[in-house]
Design a protein around this motif. Structure first.
Motif, PDB file in Angstrom:
ATOM      1  N   TYR A 179       0.842  -1.198   0.000  1.00 15.50           N
ATOM      2  CA  TYR A 179       0.000   0.000   0.000  1.00 15.50           C
ATOM      3  C   TYR A 179       0.875   1.244   0.000  1.00 15.50           C
ATOM      4  O   TYR A 179       2.086   1.166   0.196  1.00 15.50           O
ATOM      5  CB  TYR A 179      -0.932   0.004   1.216  1.00 15.50           C
ATOM      6  CG  TYR A 179      -0.212   0.067   2.545  1.00 15.50           C
ATOM      7  CD1 TYR A 179      -0.066   1.259   3.238  1.00 15.50           C
ATOM      8  CD2 TYR A 179       0.329  -1.086   3.133  1.00 15.50           C
ATOM      9  CE1 TYR A 179       0.589   1.324   4.456  1.00 15.50           C
ATOM     10  CE2 TYR A 179       0.980  -1.039   4.347  1.00 15.50           C
ATOM     11  CZ  TYR A 179       1.109   0.173   5.008  1.00 15.50           C
ATOM     12  OH  TYR A 179       1.759   0.239   6.214  1.00 15.50           O
TER      13      TYR A 179
ATOM     14  N   ARG B 122      -8.400  -6.705   3.952  1.00 12.08           N
ATOM     15  CA  ARG B 122      -9.559  -5.823   4.048  1.00 12.08           C
ATOM     16  C   ARG B 122      -9.489  -4.988   5.329  1.00 12.08           C
ATOM     17  O   ARG B 122      -9.811  -3.797   5.325  1.00 12.08           O
ATOM     18  CB  ARG B 122     -10.847  -6.657   4.026  1.00 12.08           C
ATOM     19  CG  ARG B 122     -12.122  -5.813   3.912  1.00 12.08           C
ATOM     20  CD  ARG B 122     -13.369  -6.681   3.824  1.00 12.08           C
ATOM     21  NE  ARG B 122     -13.284  -7.609   2.705  1.00 12.08           N
ATOM     22  CZ  ARG B 122     -13.192  -8.936   2.842  1.00 12.08           C
ATOM     23  NH1 ARG B 122     -13.181  -9.482   4.041  1.00 12.08           N
ATOM     24  NH2 ARG B 122     -13.141  -9.707   1.774  1.00 12.08           N
TER      25      ARG B 122
ATOM     26  N   ARG C 225      -7.149  -2.173   4.735  1.00 11.45           N
ATOM     27  CA  ARG C 225      -7.727  -1.117   3.903  1.00 11.45           C
ATOM     28  C   ARG C 225      -8.666  -0.232   4.716  1.00 11.45           C
ATOM     29  O   ARG C 225      -8.744   0.980   4.496  1.00 11.45           O
ATOM     30  CB  ARG C 225      -8.474  -1.739   2.726  1.00 11.45           C
ATOM     31  CG  ARG C 225      -7.563  -2.430   1.716  1.00 11.45           C
ATOM     32  CD  ARG C 225      -8.315  -2.785   0.435  1.00 11.45           C
ATOM     33  NE  ARG C 225      -7.485  -3.585  -0.442  1.00 11.45           N
ATOM     34  CZ  ARG C 225      -7.495  -4.922  -0.486  1.00 11.45           C
ATOM     35  NH1 ARG C 225      -8.334  -5.597   0.307  1.00 11.45           N
ATOM     36  NH2 ARG C 225      -6.711  -5.581  -1.318  1.00 11.45           N
ATOM     37  N   LEU C 226      -9.370  -0.846   5.690  1.00 11.48           N
ATOM     38  CA  LEU C 226     -10.250  -0.056   6.547  1.00 11.48           C
ATOM     39  C   LEU C 226      -9.447   0.923   7.390  1.00 11.48           C
ATOM     40  O   LEU C 226      -9.840   2.081   7.567  1.00 11.48           O
ATOM     41  CB  LEU C 226     -11.067  -0.992   7.453  1.00 11.48           C
ATOM     42  CG  LEU C 226     -12.190  -1.783   6.772  1.00 11.48           C
ATOM     43  CD1 LEU C 226     -12.804  -2.782   7.752  1.00 11.48           C
ATOM     44  CD2 LEU C 226     -13.269  -0.839   6.240  1.00 11.48           C
TER      45      LEU C 226
ATOM     46  N   LEU D 121      -6.557   2.173   6.551  1.00  9.26           N
ATOM     47  CA  LEU D 121      -6.071   3.204   5.628  1.00  9.26           C
ATOM     48  C   LEU D 121      -7.165   4.227   5.327  1.00  9.26           C
ATOM     49  O   LEU D 121      -6.888   5.428   5.209  1.00  9.26           O
ATOM     50  CB  LEU D 121      -5.594   2.557   4.326  1.00  9.26           C
ATOM     51  CG  LEU D 121      -4.244   1.839   4.389  1.00  9.26           C
ATOM     52  CD1 LEU D 121      -4.025   1.022   3.112  1.00  9.26           C
ATOM     53  CD2 LEU D 121      -3.107   2.845   4.593  1.00  9.26           C
ATOM     54  N   SER D 122      -8.396   3.752   5.214  1.00  5.43           N
ATOM     55  CA  SER D 122      -9.500   4.673   4.939  1.00  5.43           C
ATOM     56  C   SER D 122      -9.729   5.637   6.101  1.00  5.43           C
ATOM     57  O   SER D 122     -10.304   6.714   5.917  1.00  5.43           O
ATOM     58  CB  SER D 122     -10.787   3.887   4.661  1.00  5.43           C
ATOM     59  OG  SER D 122     -11.247   3.230   5.833  1.00  5.43           O
ATOM     60  N   GLU D 123      -9.263   5.252   7.283  1.00  4.49           N
ATOM     61  CA  GLU D 123      -9.378   6.113   8.467  1.00  4.49           C
ATOM     62  C   GLU D 123      -8.121   6.954   8.675  1.00  4.49           C
ATOM     63  O   GLU D 123      -7.992   7.667   9.675  1.00  4.49           O
ATOM     64  CB  GLU D 123      -9.632   5.249   9.706  1.00  4.49           C
ATOM     65  CG  GLU D 123     -10.952   4.478   9.633  1.00  4.49           C
ATOM     66  CD  GLU D 123     -11.091   3.460  10.765  1.00  4.49           C
ATOM     67  OE1 GLU D 123     -10.126   3.323  11.554  1.00  4.49           O
ATOM     68  OE2 GLU D 123     -12.137   2.809  10.864  1.00  4.49           O
TER      69      GLU D 123
END
Length: 224
Positions: free
Chosen positions: A16, A43, A46-47, A49-51
């Motif tokens: 990432y 997954r 990724r959650l 990273l979204s935060e």
């Protein structure tokens, strides 16, 4: 992605970017983590990273806490073995070490040997000691001291926190009878001074360091 670093070395890798920098985070060996589990772990990353959180940085922050939690699961028996190993060479002889090991194995380990040392409390200590406090008072008092030493070692080593539940003064003395009153010390009668010459001659005929030590103590004793 699947990372192959050798003929049999295969592992899952989460790649990432964060802050304009590319990073790679291992998700486990293929031998222990199947594809479905690897996707679940990716997954979760990724959650994060979204935060706006870095999964790898968070793992590194959590590792010391996880290590501490695992360390606190060290059993009383493991701490006892570590304490004995640390002090073995400073003790008088092998017999002293054997006494520690045998009394702990006989009286303490059956009750709390497998328990985490952090879970040892006053009730457990009293359960161990109460069973032999009246019938084997001298042995019980020695065991109490040994438990106290082991728990002190565990506290200093970071495996437990708080007061030592095996301490006597201000604690167990309120729960157990005074050992000196349960099994009062009986002093041997003094030797009449008229017999000291015959006694010293007999002592000189004895072999061994104990006889020499007693002779030395008699000959060098100072009267007050």
């Amino acid at each position: 992605m699947l990372q192959v670093s050798g003929a049999a070395a295969r592992s899952w890798l989460f790649r990432y970017c964060i802050g304009g920098k590319r990073r790679e985070m291992g998700l486990g060996s293929c031998l222990a983590v199947d594809l479905a589990e690897a996707r679940v772990r990716a997954r979760q990353c990724r959650l994060l990273l979204s935060e706006g959180r870095d999964p790898l940085a968070m793992r590194r922050q959590e590792e010391p806490a996880g290590m501490l939690a695992r360390a606190r699961q060290m059993s009383f028996a493991q701490c006892a073995a570590a304490y004995i190993a640390a002090h073995r060479h400073g003790w008088r002889n092998a017999k002293h070490v054997a006494q520690w090991e045998s009394t702990l194995a006989a009286y303490v380990f059956p009750v709390m040997g497998t328990l985490p040392v952090a879970a040892i409390d006053t009730d457990l200590v009293v359960k161990v000691l109460g069973a032999i406090w009246l019938s084997k008072t001298e042995t019980a008092t020695r065991i109490r001291g040994r438990i106290e030493c082991i728990l002190d070692w565990a506290t200093v080593s970071g495996f437990r926190q708080g007061e030592n539940p095996a301490r006597w003064k201000g604690h167990l003395e309120n729960l157990l009878a005074n050992p000196n009153k349960v099994a009062p010390v009986k002093n041997r009668p003094a030797l009449p001074w008229q017999e000291i010459g015959r006694f010293m001659a007999a002592l000189s005929a004895q072999e061994g360091i104990a006889a020499r030590a007693l002779s030395f103590a008699i000959l060098t004793a100072a009267l007050r």
